[in-house]
Design an enzyme around this catalytic site. Structure first.
Site, PDB file in Angstrom:
ATOM      1  N   ASP A  24       0.871  -1.182   0.000  1.00  0.00           N
ATOM      2  CA  ASP A  24       0.000   0.000   0.000  1.00  0.00           C
ATOM      3  C   ASP A  24       0.904   1.227   0.000  1.00  0.00           C
ATOM      4  OD1 ASP A  24      -2.438   1.553   0.342  1.00  0.00           O
ATOM      5  OD2 ASP A  24      -1.805   1.892   2.405  1.00  0.00           O
ATOM      6  N   SER A  25       0.280   2.403  -0.136  1.00  0.00           N
ATOM      7  CA  SER A  25       1.041   3.642  -0.079  1.00  0.00           C
ATOM      8  C   SER A  25       1.547   3.948   1.331  1.00  0.00           C
ATOM      9  CB  SER A  25       0.157   4.797  -0.543  1.00  0.00           C
ATOM     10  OG  SER A  25      -0.975   4.887   0.303  1.00  0.00           O
ATOM     11  N   TYR A  69      -1.063   8.135  -2.650  1.00  0.00           N
ATOM     12  CA  TYR A  69      -1.160   7.780  -4.072  1.00  0.00           C
ATOM     13  C   TYR A  69      -2.436   8.398  -4.680  1.00  0.00           C
ATOM     14  CZ  TYR A  69       2.309   3.878  -3.868  1.00  0.00           C
ATOM     15  OH  TYR A  69       3.435   3.104  -3.759  1.00  0.00           O
ATOM     16  N   GLY A  70      -3.403   8.633  -3.803  1.00  0.00           N
ATOM     17  CA  GLY A  70      -4.773   8.883  -4.266  1.00  0.00           C
ATOM     18  C   GLY A  70      -5.032  10.190  -4.988  1.00  0.00           C
ATOM     19  N   CYS A 108      -4.352  -1.686  -1.719  1.00  0.00           N
ATOM     20  CA  CYS A 108      -4.542  -0.267  -1.999  1.00  0.00           C
ATOM     21  C   CYS A 108      -5.588  -0.181  -3.103  1.00  0.00           C
ATOM     22  CB  CYS A 108      -3.208   0.319  -2.465  1.00  0.00           C
ATOM     23  SG  CYS A 108      -3.316   2.002  -3.069  1.00  0.00           S
ATOM     24  N   ASN A 109      -6.680   0.489  -2.817  1.00  0.00           N
ATOM     25  CA  ASN A 109      -7.733   0.611  -3.836  1.00  0.00           C
ATOM     26  C   ASN A 109      -7.276   1.435  -5.023  1.00  0.00           C
ATOM     27  OD1 ASN A 109     -10.738  -0.290  -2.928  1.00  0.00           O
ATOM     28  ND2 ASN A 109      -9.438   0.114  -1.172  1.00  0.00           N
ATOM     29  N   THR A 110      -6.429   2.443  -4.757  1.00  0.00           N
ATOM     30  CA  THR A 110      -5.981   3.316  -5.837  1.00  0.00           C
ATOM     31  C   THR A 110      -5.140   2.512  -6.840  1.00  0.00           C
ATOM     32  OG1 THR A 110      -5.938   5.100  -4.203  1.00  0.00           O
ATOM     33  CG2 THR A 110      -4.842   5.518  -6.301  1.00  0.00           C
ATOM     34  N   GLU A 134      -3.042   8.921   8.408  1.00  0.00           N
ATOM     35  CA  GLU A 134      -1.575   8.875   8.463  1.00  0.00           C
ATOM     36  C   GLU A 134      -1.059   9.651   9.678  1.00  0.00           C
ATOM     37  OE1 GLU A 134       0.942   7.398   6.463  1.00  0.00           O
ATOM     38  OE2 GLU A 134      -0.579   6.246   5.374  1.00  0.00           O
ATOM     39  N   CYS A 159     -11.082   2.581   0.164  1.00  0.00           N
ATOM     40  CA  CYS A 159      -9.687   2.975   0.399  1.00  0.00           C
ATOM     41  C   CYS A 159      -9.283   2.243   1.667  1.00  0.00           C
ATOM     42  CB  CYS A 159      -9.573   4.485   0.604  1.00  0.00           C
ATOM     43  SG  CYS A 159      -7.939   5.007   1.188  1.00  0.00           S
ATOM     44  N   THR A 160      -8.122   1.619   1.646  1.00  0.00           N
ATOM     45  CA  THR A 160      -7.754   0.763   2.776  1.00  0.00           C
ATOM     46  C   THR A 160      -7.340   1.559   4.020  1.00  0.00           C
ATOM     47  OG1 THR A 160      -5.526   0.535   1.848  1.00  0.00           O
ATOM     48  CG2 THR A 160      -7.138  -1.186   1.318  1.00  0.00           C
ATOM     49  N   HIS A 161      -7.202   2.877   3.879  1.00  0.00           N
ATOM     50  CA  HIS A 161      -6.987   3.691   5.074  1.00  0.00           C
ATOM     51  C   HIS A 161      -8.290   3.862   5.873  1.00  0.00           C
ATOM     52  CE1 HIS A 161      -3.161   4.863   3.230  1.00  0.00           C
ATOM     53  NE2 HIS A 161      -2.846   5.544   4.319  1.00  0.00           N
TER      54      HIS A 161
HETATM   55  N1  DGL Z   1      -4.835   3.173   0.949  1.00  0.00           N
HETATM   56  C1  DGL Z   1      -4.873   3.505  -0.427  1.00  0.00           C
HETATM   57  C2  DGL Z   1      -6.157   3.184  -1.083  1.00  0.00           C
HETATM   58  O1  DGL Z   1      -6.741   2.180  -0.702  1.00  0.00           O
HETATM   59  C3  DGL Z   1      -4.223   4.769  -0.875  1.00  0.00           C
HETATM   60  C4  DGL Z   1      -4.457   6.008  -0.119  1.00  0.00           C
HETATM   61  C5  DGL Z   1      -3.533   7.077  -0.671  1.00  0.00           C
HETATM   62  O2  DGL Z   1      -2.331   6.855  -0.656  1.00  0.00           O
HETATM   63  O3  DGL Z   1      -4.040   8.092  -1.148  1.00  0.00           O
HETATM   64  O4  DGL Z   1      -6.607   3.810  -2.001  1.00  0.00           O
END
Ligand code: DGL
Length: 256
Positions: A8-9, A40-41, A71-73, A149, A179-181
């Site tokens: 993931d990011s 990443y998003g 990571c969904n992105t 974060e 989004c996994t966050h």
């Molecule tokens: N956790 C990531 C996701 O699922 C990326 C979040 C990010 O880095 O913007 O999209």
């Protein structure tokens, strides 16, 4: 015993990793969090693909048997390139299994998806749902990732942002945290929307991984890698998810 590569990011993928470890405790894991380049998003497709392929190359160098794109992105914008690089190894993204779970859970056919700007703009979730008769509503929530974060997962300022982002919800009975966050914010989101069914993409993906790999006796080990100083990484992993991090290394991902 299999070895599963997860990336993931940053810390978001740890929500996926903890679900994977719960379901597949006898397997080994290699986790990479690209915290030097988070988020990443809000990045372009080209950059997200480049970062995702560097992470994939790094995980493949550990002889993993499966890659979970936590990571969904990256799942929305780079899954085909990752699969190509993994040349035949199973690659599990965050989108397909969570969409299937949401379709099973909804009772009124109205589903909402929240995610990063790049995930929502990619149309990946919308495309997946277009094969069903579900009405899907989407929204990007760019401030959620920096809150997570920073370790601010329960805070009055977060409650204001949750209201700003989620007050669009009307008839939807199911919400995909795309989004996994975001699972770190589950308690705060639940407080705001007590009735809604929440789909956690990491949980859906972990169920699929467990079906593919099956159980293994024994206790696996997890190696952790980050691309910058860990800062909140260890605290959040241990305090919020109960992970025990004994094996963390920093690497220069630009070299991959
Ligand atoms: N956790 C990531 C996701 O699922 C990326 C979040 C990010 O880095 O913007 O999209």
């Amino acid at each position: 015993m299999s070895k599963i590569g997860v990336f993931d990011s940053g810390i978001g993928g740890l929500t996926v990793l903890s679900q994977l470890i719960n379901r597949l405790p006898g397997h080994d894991f290699v986790y990479f969090g690209d915290n030097a380049r988070v988020p990443y998003g809000n990045k372009s497709e080209r950059v997200i693909q480049h970062y995702s392929l560097q992470a994939t190359k790094f995980l493949l160098s550990h002889n993993v048997d499966m890659i979970v794109v936590a990571c969904n992105t990256a799942s929305a914008l780079a899954i085909n390139q990752i699969k190509e690089m993994a040349s035949g190894l199973p690659v599990i993204g965050m989108i397909n299994s969570s969409v299937s779970d949401a379709i099973k859970i909804t009772t009124n056919g109205n589903i909402a998806v929240i995610g990063t700007e790049s995930t929502i703009a990619s149309g990946a979730y919308q495309n997946k749902f277009s094969m069903s008769n579900i009405k899907v509503t989407t929204k990007s929530c760019p401030l959620f990732v920096p809150f997570v974060e920073a370790g601010m997962i329960s805070h009055p300022a977060l409650d204001l942002i949750i209201d700003e982002y989620l007050n669009f919800l009307k008839d939807e009975d199911t919400l995909i945290l795309g989004c996994t966050h975001y699972p770190f914010l589950k308690t705060s989101i639940k407080k705001y929307l007590p009735e809604i069914n929440i789909v956690d993409t990491g949980e859906s993906a972990a169920k699929l991984a467990a079906q593919l790999l099956g159980p293994n006796n024994g206790i696996g080990i997890t190696e952790y890698f980050v691309s910058d100083t860990p800062n909140n990484f260890i605290n959040i992993a241990e305090n919020e998810l109960g992970l025990k991090i004994t094996n963390l290394q920093q690497l220069n991902i630009e070299e991959w």
